[in-house]
Design a protein around this motif. Structure first.
Motif, PDB file in Angstrom:
ATOM      1  N   UNK A  70       0.815  -1.203   0.000  1.00 57.27           N
ATOM      2  CA  UNK A  70       0.000   0.000   0.000  1.00 57.27           C
ATOM      3  C   UNK A  70       0.857   1.266   0.000  1.00 57.27           C
ATOM      4  N   UNK A  71       2.163   1.080  -0.180  1.00 52.65           N
ATOM      5  CA  UNK A  71       3.057   2.225  -0.223  1.00 52.65           C
ATOM      6  C   UNK A  71       3.225   2.917   1.120  1.00 52.65           C
ATOM      7  N   UNK A  72       3.030   2.178   2.208  1.00 57.06           N
ATOM      8  CA  UNK A  72       3.133   2.744   3.554  1.00 57.06           C
ATOM      9  C   UNK A  72       4.412   2.246   4.214  1.00 57.06           C
ATOM     10  N   UNK A  73       5.166   3.161   4.764  1.00 57.32           N
ATOM     11  CA  UNK A  73       6.392   2.811   5.471  1.00 57.32           C
ATOM     12  C   UNK A  73       6.295   3.276   6.914  1.00 57.32           C
ATOM     13  N   UNK A  74       6.555   2.372   7.836  1.00 57.34           N
ATOM     14  CA  UNK A  74       6.591   2.692   9.262  1.00 57.34           C
ATOM     15  C   UNK A  74       7.939   2.260   9.822  1.00 57.34           C
ATOM     16  N   UNK A  75       8.393   2.897  10.885  1.00 55.46           N
ATOM     17  CA  UNK A  75       9.613   2.398  11.538  1.00 55.46           C
ATOM     18  C   UNK A  75       9.374   1.006  12.093  1.00 55.46           C
ATOM     19  N   UNK A  76      10.414   0.187  12.120  1.00 54.28           N
ATOM     20  CA  UNK A  76      10.264  -1.174  12.623  1.00 54.28           C
ATOM     21  C   UNK A  76       9.884  -1.192  14.096  1.00 54.28           C
ATOM     22  N   UNK A  77      10.440  -0.270  14.868  1.00 54.84           N
ATOM     23  CA  UNK A  77      10.198  -0.297  16.291  1.00 54.84           C
ATOM     24  C   UNK A  77      10.887  -1.485  16.929  1.00 54.84           C
ATOM     25  N   UNK A  78      10.325  -1.962  18.041  1.00 52.33           N
ATOM     26  CA  UNK A  78      10.926  -3.050  18.801  1.00 52.33           C
ATOM     27  C   UNK A  78       9.821  -4.021  19.220  1.00 52.33           C
ATOM     28  N   UNK A  79      10.125  -5.337  19.305  1.00 50.83           N
ATOM     29  CA  UNK A  79       9.090  -6.288  19.725  1.00 50.83           C
ATOM     30  C   UNK A  79       8.428  -5.957  21.053  1.00 50.83           C
ATOM     31  N   UNK A  80       9.068  -5.145  21.862  1.00 52.25           N
ATOM     32  CA  UNK A  80       8.475  -4.752  23.140  1.00 52.25           C
ATOM     33  C   UNK A  80       7.505  -3.580  23.009  1.00 52.25           C
ATOM     34  N   UNK A  81       7.340  -3.049  21.778  1.00 49.82           N
ATOM     35  CA  UNK A  81       6.438  -1.912  21.570  1.00 49.82           C
ATOM     36  C   UNK A  81       5.020  -2.254  22.006  1.00 49.82           C
ATOM     37  N   UNK A  82       4.301  -1.306  22.609  1.00 52.23           N
ATOM     38  CA  UNK A  82       2.896  -1.550  22.947  1.00 52.23           C
ATOM     39  C   UNK A  82       2.052  -1.655  21.687  1.00 52.23           C
ATOM     40  N   UNK A  83       0.882  -2.266  21.815  1.00 49.48           N
ATOM     41  CA  UNK A  83       0.001  -2.451  20.662  1.00 49.48           C
ATOM     42  C   UNK A  83      -0.477  -1.124  20.089  1.00 49.48           C
ATOM     43  N   UNK A  84      -0.349  -0.055  20.843  1.00 48.84           N
ATOM     44  CA  UNK A  84      -0.786   1.259  20.366  1.00 48.84           C
ATOM     45  C   UNK A  84       0.258   1.963  19.518  1.00 48.84           C
ATOM     46  N   UNK A  85       1.481   1.423  19.469  1.00 47.50           N
ATOM     47  CA  UNK A  85       2.574   2.096  18.759  1.00 47.50           C
ATOM     48  C   UNK A  85       2.365   2.038  17.246  1.00 47.50           C
ATOM     49  N   UNK A  86       2.657   3.148  16.579  1.00 48.88           N
ATOM     50  CA  UNK A  86       2.556   3.204  15.114  1.00 48.88           C
ATOM     51  C   UNK A  86       3.877   2.740  14.509  1.00 48.88           C
ATOM     52  N   UNK A  87       4.213   1.497  14.765  1.00 42.19           N
ATOM     53  CA  UNK A  87       5.413   0.869  14.240  1.00 42.19           C
ATOM     54  C   UNK A  87       5.038  -0.499  13.693  1.00 42.19           C
ATOM     55  N   UNK A  92       2.050  -5.460  14.673  1.00 45.84           N
ATOM     56  CA  UNK A  92       2.097  -6.907  14.867  1.00 45.84           C
ATOM     57  C   UNK A  92       1.603  -7.312  16.242  1.00 45.84           C
ATOM     58  N   UNK A  93       1.976  -6.540  17.247  1.00 45.72           N
ATOM     59  CA  UNK A  93       1.529  -6.835  18.611  1.00 45.72           C
ATOM     60  C   UNK A  93       0.037  -6.564  18.780  1.00 45.72           C
ATOM     61  N   UNK A  94      -0.479  -5.566  18.043  1.00 43.62           N
ATOM     62  CA  UNK A  94      -1.912  -5.274  18.069  1.00 43.62           C
ATOM     63  C   UNK A  94      -2.693  -6.451  17.497  1.00 43.62           C
TER      64      UNK A  94
END
Length: 243
Positions: A70-87, A92-94
């Motif tokens: 869809x042409x969308x790029x987000x930062x990878x973040x970290x597996x510990x990111x909360x489900x609310x994170x825009x990463x 994935x956690x969401x």
């Protein structure tokens, strides 16, 4: 098929042993479409997107693959990111939180035909492993009452801990065969995902069986399946042949 030619069976979990692929599909649908609506993207996420970009891949790879479509790029973040994170990790956690909620409410039952084959293989002494991109594999197997048959589980969790590349790379299947002490040429791969049969083909296993749960027999064969069945019960008669 002649099971005397093989010593091990390497099963994907979701869509092969349990119908949790359907639950995964629902969780992905909810997460992605909520995300797209919040960003004002008109083109929705569909089941076709699941089979093309997500099915069989490690969770964060599936997020990254679909977003790229869809042409969308987000930062990878970290597996510990909360489900609310825009990463990527946050999305994935969401999705995983949605999955756990559905499983808690509805539980999971294995496919009857898969139970028949697993029990037949257990009786003849065939070694068995689960090779799943899902980090929930052990919990799902336990809930389904099937974990006793699989002394080796190479899930997304183990793959991450061992630094194994996910499907469509063959690394997780090769690791499972090695853990069972069986040469790859004597092992059968069971997969319902295109990335999974591609992994089995890339690993040069003795046989790659595609399980058609909706992606289509032609697509499974095109991506590396040697044989396609609609239900594992089709293979039970052959499994009962003793060595």
């Amino acid at each position: 098929m002649d099971w005397n030619e093989y010593d091990a069976a390497l099963f994907d979990l979701d869509g092969v042993i349990t119908p949790t692929a359907e639950v995964h599909m629902r969780a992905w649908d909810k997460m992605f479409n909520d995300f797209l609506r919040d960003r004002g993207v008109e083109e929705p996420y569909t089941d076709a997107d699941y089979f093309t970009y997500v099915d069989g891949k490690p969770r964060y790879d599936g997020v990254r693959s679909f977003l790229a479509s869809r042409g969308i790029t987000l930062p990878d973040g970290d597996p510990s990111d909360p489900a609310s994170a825009e990463t990527v990790s946050g999305l994935g956690n969401r999705k995983n939180a949605d999955l756990e909620e559905i499983l808690a409410k509805e539980g999971v039952s294995p496919y009857p035909g898969s139970v028949k084959l697993v029990k037949a293989l257990a009786e003849r002494g065939t070694k068995m492993a689960i090779v799943s991109s899902s980090r929930n594999a052990a919990a799902v197997l336990t809930a389904a009452g099937m974990i006793e048959h699989f002394p080796v589980i190479v899930s997304g969790k183990e793959a991450g801990e061992r630094g194994l590349a996910g499907k469509p790379a063959p690394d997780t299947f090769l690791a499972a065969a090695e853990d069972l002490g069986v040469p790859k040429e004597r092992a059968v791969v069971f997969e319902d995902a295109l990335s999974g049969v591609a992994a089995g083909h890339a690993g040069d296993f003795g046989l790659v069986i595609g399980v058609n749960r909706g992606v289509g027999a032609d697509a499974l064969i095109e991506h590396g399946a040697d044989v396609v069945v609609d239900d594992l019960a089709e293979l039970v008669e052959g499994a009962e042949v003793t060595a």
